[in-house]
Scaffold this active site. Structure first.
Site, PDB file in Angstrom:
ATOM      1  N   CYS A 156       0.552  -1.370   0.030  1.00 35.13           N
ATOM      2  CA  CYS A 156      -0.161  -0.368   0.259  1.00 35.13           C
ATOM      3  C   CYS A 156       1.052   1.285   0.013  1.00 35.13           C
ATOM      4  O   CYS A 156       1.035   1.703   0.978  1.00 35.13           O
ATOM      5  CB  CYS A 156      -0.896  -0.282   1.085  1.00 35.13           C
ATOM      6  SG  CYS A 156      -1.450   1.018   0.938  1.00 35.13           S
ATOM      7  N   CYS A 159      -0.082   4.185   2.576  1.00 36.58           N
ATOM      8  CA  CYS A 159      -0.142   4.012   3.991  1.00 36.58           C
ATOM      9  C   CYS A 159       1.530   4.111   4.302  1.00 36.58           C
ATOM     10  O   CYS A 159       1.590   4.834   5.304  1.00 36.58           O
ATOM     11  CB  CYS A 159      -0.603   2.194   4.054  1.00 36.58           C
ATOM     12  SG  CYS A 159      -2.081   1.776   3.194  1.00 36.58           S
ATOM     13  N   ASP A 160       2.328   3.556   3.871  1.00 37.27           N
ATOM     14  CA  ASP A 160       3.916   3.273   3.648  1.00 37.27           C
ATOM     15  C   ASP A 160       4.512   4.174   3.115  1.00 37.27           C
ATOM     16  O   ASP A 160       5.602   4.442   2.787  1.00 37.27           O
ATOM     17  CB  ASP A 160       4.289   1.783   2.862  1.00 37.27           C
ATOM     18  CG  ASP A 160       2.794   0.637   4.655  1.00 37.27           C
ATOM     19  OD1 ASP A 160       3.017   1.412   5.646  1.00 37.27           O
ATOM     20  OD2 ASP A 160       3.008   0.461   3.714  1.00 37.27           O
TER      21      ASP A 160
END
Ligand code: NAP
Length: 334
Positions: A156, A159-160
């Site tokens: 992701c 997200c990261d």
């Protein structure tokens, strides 16, 4: 991204939360799946006095159980470990009286009301069902990829990506997701290498052209990742040329695997309308499915946003829609 928690591989021996204690096994609302969508639906349904029963599944908690630090969930300015966040969701759902059963649903029958589910060989019925079984990111299937998940390997970018500021990274895949993630990651990384197993992208032309025009993105065509290497964190990947069979290495700090997702909808095929990729179809701005009384929330019906906060939002919608539908049904019956 430290201390990657591991998905429990074995069936958990204990049931976390009370078993559905006594007969009858009929409920107003049954929720299937226990990620952010399901647990938020449970919180709202329980607070609406619907006494929901949740089958949380053997691999409870959803995709956040596989992540480390979550920094984009609102309300936690210092970030939170994914599994801790899910533990909080779960405690909140229990606090308002949700019954949670740590088992997978084996079969469902949505063809007549009350809807029927089989769990551990026992039958349960419900007036309304909320499906929040999520989706899983496809992985390459390498042992090293699994070991370094959360330590440089991610599924992701939203997200990261932030963890890879000023670092070189790679994205595997040639579809829209891979190219969209590669473009997004150029905001952080020094270089983004897209590794694709063919010499032609599957992604739409407009995204592909944007990537070709971006100086920070380069491509390794006809290549597959055959190993992820590094001491406790990703340091490089081994690539194998799909034409010549030659191997080489590429130094990167992160590897984003973007080769597609599989929605968990096997139980519902043939019973609910699904799109061509297997996601449950819901009405616009709603969690209403093709079967009246069945609602779907989270990644099982959303292949666009796939965020914990959007899943939680749609779980809230599903509980409110279920409550209103049950109320309307009770009125028309009485
Ligand atoms: P996808 O379209 O199925 O693409 C998956 C990519 O991963 C393909 O390029 C495939 O290679 C590659 N791949 C699959 N298995 C692999 C493996 N084991 N090893 C190496 N490479 C592998 O999945 P997606 O990109 O997640 O998109 C899913 C759907 O959402 C699509 O319909 C897409 O159009 C849509 N979507 C749209 C947008 C947008 O419009 N902005 C954004 C994201 C997603 P091959 O090409 O060789 O098969």
């Amino acid at each position: 991204m430290d201390e990657a928690p591991r998905r429990p591989r074995q069936r958990r021996p204990e049931v976390l939360g009370p078993m559905p204690s006594t007969k009858p096994t009929h409920r107003k609302v049954i929720i299937i799946g226990s990620g952010p969508a399901g647990l938020t639906a449970a919180i709202y349904a329980a607070r609406a006095n619907l006494e929901p029963l949740m089958f949380e599944g053997i691999e409870a908690g959803g995709q956040l159980m596989l992540t480390t630090e979550v920094e984009n969930y609102p309300g936690f300015p210092d970030g939170m470990m994914g599994p801790d966040l899910m533990k909080n969701f779960r405690e909140q759902a229990l606090r308002f009286g949700t019954e949670i059963v740590g088992a997978d649903v084996e079969a469902v029958d949505l063809s007549q009301r009350p809807f029927r589910m089989t769990v551990d060989g026992e039958d349960y019925t419900a007036d309304a069902v909320i499906i929040s079984t999520g989706a899983t990111a496809r992985m390459l299937g390498l042992e090293s990829e699994r070991e370094l998940l959360g330590h440089g390997v991610s599924t992701c970018a939203t997200c990261d990506g932030f963890f890879f500021r000023d670092k070189p990274i790679a994205v595997v895949g040639g579809g829209d997701t891979a190219i969209e993630e590669a473009l997004f990651l150029t905001k952080f990384a020094t270089r983004v290498t897209v590794i694709h197993r063919r010499d032609e992208l599957r992604a739409s032309k407009i995204l592909a052209e944007r990537a070709f025009a971006n100086d920070k993105i380069d491509f390794r065509w006809n290549a597959t990742v055959t190993d992820v290497q590094g001491d406790g964190k990703v340091e490089r990947v081994e690539l194998t040329d799909t034409v010549t069979g030659e191997t080489s290495t590429l130094d990167v700090d992160g590897l984003f695997v973007a080769i597609g997702h599989d929605p968990t909808t096997g139980l519902f095929a043939g019973q609910l309308d699904l799109d061509e990729n297997g996601y449950i179809l819901t009405e616009p701005d709603s969690t209403v499915t093709s079967v009246e009384g069945v609602f779907a929330a989270g990644d099982v019906q959303d292949h666009v946003f796939r965020q914990a906060v959007t899943a939680a939002g749609s779980g809230c919608m599903a509980a409110i829609e279920a409550e209103r539908w049950l109320e309307a049904e009770a009125h028309s019956a009485g």
